[in-house]
Design a protein around this motif. Structure first.
Motif, mmCIF file in Angstrom:
data_model
loop_
_atom_site.group_PDB
_atom_site.id
_atom_site.type_symbol
_atom_site.label_atom_id
_atom_site.label_comp_id
_atom_site.label_asym_id
_atom_site.label_seq_id
_atom_site.Cartn_x
_atom_site.Cartn_y
_atom_site.Cartn_z
ATOM 1 N N ARG A 58 0.847 -1.212 0.000
ATOM 2 C CA ARG A 58 0.000 0.000 0.000
ATOM 3 C C ARG A 58 0.872 1.247 0.000
ATOM 4 O O ARG A 58 1.881 1.299 0.699
ATOM 5 C CB ARG A 58 -0.883 0.006 1.255
ATOM 6 C CG ARG A 58 -2.062 -0.928 1.121
ATOM 7 C CD ARG A 58 -2.830 -1.020 2.412
ATOM 8 N NE ARG A 58 -3.131 0.271 2.993
ATOM 9 C CZ ARG A 58 -4.029 0.434 3.966
ATOM 10 N NH1 ARG A 58 -4.698 -0.594 4.413
ATOM 11 N NH2 ARG A 58 -4.248 1.626 4.476
ATOM 12 N N LYS A 68 9.660 -3.621 -0.071
ATOM 13 C CA LYS A 68 9.220 -5.005 0.150
ATOM 14 C C LYS A 68 8.289 -5.481 -0.971
ATOM 15 O O LYS A 68 7.858 -6.636 -0.965
ATOM 16 C CB LYS A 68 8.481 -5.128 1.488
ATOM 17 C CG LYS A 68 9.356 -4.879 2.707
ATOM 18 C CD LYS A 68 8.522 -4.891 3.981
ATOM 19 C CE LYS A 68 9.368 -4.488 5.174
ATOM 20 N NZ LYS A 68 9.462 -5.518 6.183
ATOM 21 N N ASP A 193 0.552 -9.082 11.852
ATOM 22 C CA ASP A 193 1.478 -9.550 10.822
ATOM 23 C C ASP A 193 1.836 -8.442 9.829
ATOM 24 O O ASP A 193 1.481 -8.493 8.656
ATOM 25 C CB ASP A 193 0.831 -10.745 10.090
ATOM 26 C CG ASP A 193 1.816 -11.425 9.163
ATOM 27 O OD1 ASP A 193 3.029 -11.340 9.419
ATOM 28 O OD2 ASP A 193 1.363 -12.052 8.181
ATOM 29 N N GLY A 194 2.600 -7.448 10.334
ATOM 30 C CA GLY A 194 2.927 -6.322 9.466
ATOM 31 C C GLY A 194 4.404 -5.961 9.444
ATOM 32 O O GLY A 194 4.802 -4.992 8.800
ATOM 33 N N ASP A 196 8.557 -8.012 9.544
ATOM 34 C CA ASP A 196 9.194 -9.321 9.345
ATOM 35 C C ASP A 196 9.341 -10.069 10.676
ATOM 36 O O ASP A 196 10.062 -9.618 11.573
ATOM 37 C CB ASP A 196 10.583 -9.139 8.720
ATOM 38 C CG ASP A 196 10.493 -8.435 7.362
ATOM 39 O OD1 ASP A 196 9.371 -8.285 6.840
ATOM 40 O OD2 ASP A 196 11.555 -8.022 6.839
ATOM 41 N N MET A 263 3.850 -14.666 5.352
ATOM 42 C CA MET A 263 2.925 -15.791 5.525
ATOM 43 C C MET A 263 1.577 -15.548 4.834
ATOM 44 O O MET A 263 0.887 -16.489 4.466
ATOM 45 C CB MET A 263 2.705 -16.120 7.005
ATOM 46 C CG MET A 263 1.987 -15.070 7.812
ATOM 47 S SD MET A 263 1.533 -15.677 9.458
ATOM 48 C CE MET A 263 3.075 -15.582 10.345
ATOM 49 N N ALA A 320 -1.692 3.251 13.052
ATOM 50 C CA ALA A 320 -2.072 1.976 13.665
ATOM 51 C C ALA A 320 -2.010 0.885 12.590
ATOM 52 O O ALA A 320 -2.158 1.201 11.421
ATOM 53 C CB ALA A 320 -3.479 2.077 14.230
ATOM 54 N N GLU A 333 13.132 -1.404 12.095
ATOM 55 C CA GLU A 333 12.175 -2.526 12.099
ATOM 56 C C GLU A 333 12.595 -3.680 13.032
ATOM 57 O O GLU A 333 11.785 -4.136 13.846
ATOM 58 C CB GLU A 333 11.969 -3.018 10.660
ATOM 59 C CG GLU A 333 10.918 -4.093 10.561
ATOM 60 C CD GLU A 333 10.547 -4.457 9.134
ATOM 61 O OE1 GLU A 333 10.807 -3.676 8.204
ATOM 62 O OE2 GLU A 333 9.967 -5.542 8.945
HETATM 63 C C1 57M Z 1 -2.779 -7.126 7.683
HETATM 64 N N1 57M Z 1 -0.940 -6.651 6.521
HETATM 65 C C2 57M Z 1 0.100 -5.913 6.182
HETATM 66 C C3 57M Z 1 1.441 -9.957 4.284
HETATM 67 C C4 57M Z 1 1.086 -10.565 5.575
HETATM 68 C C5 57M Z 1 -8.320 -1.572 9.905
HETATM 69 C C6 57M Z 1 -6.872 -1.527 9.532
HETATM 70 C C7 57M Z 1 -6.043 -1.118 10.672
HETATM 71 C C8 57M Z 1 -6.456 -2.874 8.920
HETATM 72 C C9 57M Z 1 -4.970 -3.006 8.696
HETATM 73 C C10 57M Z 1 -4.748 -4.233 7.905
HETATM 74 O O1 57M Z 1 -5.054 -4.311 6.760
HETATM 75 N N2 57M Z 1 -4.216 -5.254 8.547
HETATM 76 C C11 57M Z 1 -4.139 -6.559 7.977
HETATM 77 C C12 57M Z 1 -1.655 -6.287 7.733
HETATM 78 C C13 57M Z 1 0.849 -6.392 4.902
HETATM 79 O O2 57M Z 1 1.212 -7.777 5.019
HETATM 80 C C14 57M Z 1 0.526 -8.740 4.268
HETATM 81 O O3 57M Z 1 -0.646 -9.155 4.931
HETATM 82 C C15 57M Z 1 -0.402 -10.441 5.513
HETATM 83 C C16 57M Z 1 -1.078 -10.582 6.818
HETATM 84 N N3 57M Z 1 -2.479 -10.464 6.627
HETATM 85 O O4 57M Z 1 1.531 -11.873 5.693
HETATM 86 O O5 57M Z 1 1.151 -10.815 3.229
HETATM 87 C C17 57M Z 1 2.132 -5.587 4.874
HETATM 88 O O6 57M Z 1 2.829 -5.753 6.106
HETATM 89 C C18 57M Z 1 4.239 -5.785 5.862
HETATM 90 N N4 57M Z 1 4.801 -7.092 6.323
HETATM 91 C C19 57M Z 1 6.143 -7.162 6.562
HETATM 92 N N5 57M Z 1 6.670 -8.359 6.964
HETATM 93 C C20 57M Z 1 5.920 -9.480 7.154
HETATM 94 O O7 57M Z 1 6.446 -10.569 7.566
HETATM 95 O O8 57M Z 1 6.842 -6.199 6.412
HETATM 96 C C21 57M Z 1 3.984 -8.181 6.494
HETATM 97 C C22 57M Z 1 4.524 -9.383 6.924
HETATM 98 C C23 57M Z 1 3.108 -6.026 3.797
HETATM 99 C C24 57M Z 1 4.430 -5.570 4.370
HETATM 100 O O9 57M Z 1 4.590 -4.216 4.140
HETATM 101 O O10 57M Z 1 2.747 -5.441 2.597
HETATM 102 C C25 57M Z 1 -0.314 -4.437 6.008
HETATM 103 O O11 57M Z 1 0.057 -3.667 6.895
HETATM 104 O O12 57M Z 1 -0.996 -4.152 5.017
HETATM 105 N N6 57M Z 1 -4.469 -1.843 8.040
HETATM 106 C C26 57M Z 1 -3.263 -1.396 8.255
HETATM 107 O O13 57M Z 1 -2.473 -2.051 8.897
HETATM 108 C C27 57M Z 1 -2.930 -0.026 7.748
HETATM 109 N N7 57M Z 1 -3.237 0.919 8.791
HETATM 110 C C28 57M Z 1 -4.068 1.982 8.668
HETATM 111 O O14 57M Z 1 -4.685 2.183 7.652
HETATM 112 N N8 57M Z 1 -4.132 2.780 9.762
HETATM 113 C C29 57M Z 1 -4.929 3.988 9.842
HETATM 114 C C30 57M Z 1 -6.332 3.671 10.436
HETATM 115 C C31 57M Z 1 -6.384 2.512 11.410
HETATM 116 C C32 57M Z 1 -7.099 4.840 10.897
HETATM 117 C C33 57M Z 1 -4.203 5.011 10.664
HETATM 118 O O15 57M Z 1 -3.448 4.661 11.592
HETATM 119 O O16 57M Z 1 -4.321 6.199 10.335
HETATM 120 C C34 57M Z 1 -1.451 0.126 7.492
HETATM 121 N N9 57M Z 1 -0.934 -0.837 6.623
HETATM 122 C C35 57M Z 1 -0.279 -0.507 5.493
HETATM 123 N N10 57M Z 1 -0.217 0.700 5.054
HETATM 124 N N11 57M Z 1 0.342 -1.451 4.752
HETATM 125 C C36 57M Z 1 -1.178 1.538 7.083
HETATM 126 C C37 57M Z 1 -0.957 1.712 5.649
#
Ligand code: 57M
Length: 358
Positions: A58, A68, A193-194, A196, A263, A320, A333
């Motif tokens: 994203r 990544k 899971d966000g 490594d 994963m 978050a 990280e």
């Molecule tokens: C899963 N997934 C990672 C990977 C992994 C409601 C909201 C808070 C939901 C949340 C969300 O979507 N969470 C679900 C988080 C993603 O990883 C993939 O997803 C799988 C797990 N389901 O196995 O396939 C990314 O995470 C990183 N990663 C690593 N190492 C790893 O071993 O670095 C994952 C595994 C990967 C990689 O970058 O692409 C994810 O974060 O998408 N949403 C969020 O977490 C988002 N938060 C947000 O929008 N916050 C706002 C809200 C709550 C108001 C805010 O704080 O203002 C963030 N996530 C991302 N970008 N990617 C923020 C934006």
């Protein structure tokens, strides 16, 4: 399976008697799951790379994550294959609770896989709709525990940790409660899971904690001595919990920073679902909040952030879930990851202390 095949041979060679012991089978199960992952991940990673099954990143996330993009995902498929294979080899297959955990594992892997596949095939970061995913998870866990209550005597009282002989009887309401615990745990691990190795570390410490709790609950003497509910057959769940630690270590070999594979939901949903089911079947539903405090904190950070943002337009955290907050503050990280692991070990110890503090 090996228990059933080898134990009858003990009359020809007494050495086969060793499969009787949960301790021996647990060690063998952990080694099996670990070796499966250690040896098969390099091929699996190459396969995913060839197929271009890589992670979309994203563009609103932390900048450190942009590099990544394309990291192979759906690595959870092999973790679950190792857990299931090793459990089928080393656990007693005449114990219904083992099958209950396996059914949640398979069901949640399927949901996670469809979600990941949607993301990969459609090349977007959304996947399955959130509501449909929750509904499926609730149905799978509710059906499993419902069958457990109906046919296999799963108790419907929820013990209160730190209090001797205090429990809340829920009757059939327990099925909905258990489904909520299992589904909640799956999604909490998913949110964690966000980074490594961030999720798999606490998954391993939680699984090992439940291994100890299951062993104690399954032994009538220990259960009586510690004043915890005795759960016939729960000892076999120990064999399963250590396969999670074994497979987790094998995965972490490749998922540790900088990760060669993620994963995916294929891993995070079933791993969380399994932990929730273990908490339910060993009657540590409330204690799960302490064992898995890292997952709880990640989830709470999202809830607080969303409520605050929607009501006041202001953010409590820089981003978050909370691991992103520390990244935004400038922590490297690996520092965030290892510190969260340490907290999860500490929480596991507090949960184990509850056995005596009552
Ligand atoms: C899963 N997934 C990672 C990977 C992994 C409601 C909201 C808070 C939901 C949340 C969300 O979507 N969470 C679900 C988080 C993603 O990883 C993939 O997803 C799988 C797990 N389901 O196995 O396939 C990314 O995470 C990183 N990663 C690593 N190492 C790893 O071993 O670095 C994952 C595994 C990967 C990689 O970058 O692409 C994810 O974060 O998408 N949403 C969020 O977490 C988002 N938060 C947000 O929008 N916050 C706002 C809200 C709550 C108001 C805010 O704080 O203002 C963030 N996530 C991302 N970008 N990617 C923020 C934006």
């Amino acid at each position: 399976m090996l228990y059933h095949l080898l134990l009858p041979l003990k009359d020809s060679s007494f050495a086969f008697n060793v499969v009787r012991y949960i301790s021996f089978r647990s060690a063998a199960a952990m080694a099996t799951a670990l070796l499966i992952c250690l040896f098969l991940y390099p091929r699996f990673i190459r396969f995913l790379q060839r197929k271009k099954y890589g992670q979309e990143i994203r563009d609103d996330g932390p900048e450190t994550h942009f590099s990544k993009a394309g990291t192979p995902t759906m690595g959870g498929l092999l973790i679950l294959a190792a857990i299931i294979t090793s459990t089928l080899l080393w656990a007693r297959l005449d114990e219904p609770r083992v099958w209950m955990v396996l059914s949640v594992a398979v069901g949640f892997t399927a949901v996670g896989f469809v979600d990941d596949w949607n993301k990969i095939a459609r090349k977007n970061t959304k996947g399955l709709s959130g509501k449909l995913r929750l509904l499926l998870e609730f149905a799978i866990s509710g059906a499993t525990i419902g069958v457990g209550v109906w046919m296999f005597g799963v108790d419907t009282a929820v013990p209160v940790p730190f209090f001797k002989d205090v429990s809340v009887e829920l009757g059939w309401g327990y099925v909905a409660f258990a489904a909520f615990v299992i589904t909640g745990c799956a999604n909490a691990v998913n949110l964690t899971d966000g980074l490594d190795g961030l999720a798999i570390g606490p998954v391993m410490t939680s699984a090992l904690t439940f291994g100890v709790l299951a062993y104690l609950a399954g032994n009538v003497n220990f259960a009586e001595y510690l004043a915890i509910p005795y759960v016939a057959g729960a000892g076999e769940l120990t064999v399963m919990t250590v396969t999670i630690a074994g497979a987790g270590m094998g995965f972490l070999w490749y998922n540790s920073y900088p990760a060669e594979i993620f994963m995916g939901d294929t891993g995070s949903l079933p791993l969380g679902g399994i932990l929730g089911t273990l908490a339910v079947l060993t009657h540590n539903e409330i204690l799960l909040a302490i064992v898995g405090a890292v997952f709880v904190a990640e989830t709470l950070s999202v809830i607080i952030q969303v409520i605050s943002f929607k009501t006041t337009g202001k953010r409590v955290f820089l981003m978050a879930p909370i691991h992103h907050h520390f990244e935004k503050k400038g922590w490297e990280e690996p520092k965030v990851i290892v510190r969260f692991w340490i907290i999860s070990i500490l929480c596991a110890l507090v949960a184990l202390m509850s056995l005596k503090l009552r």
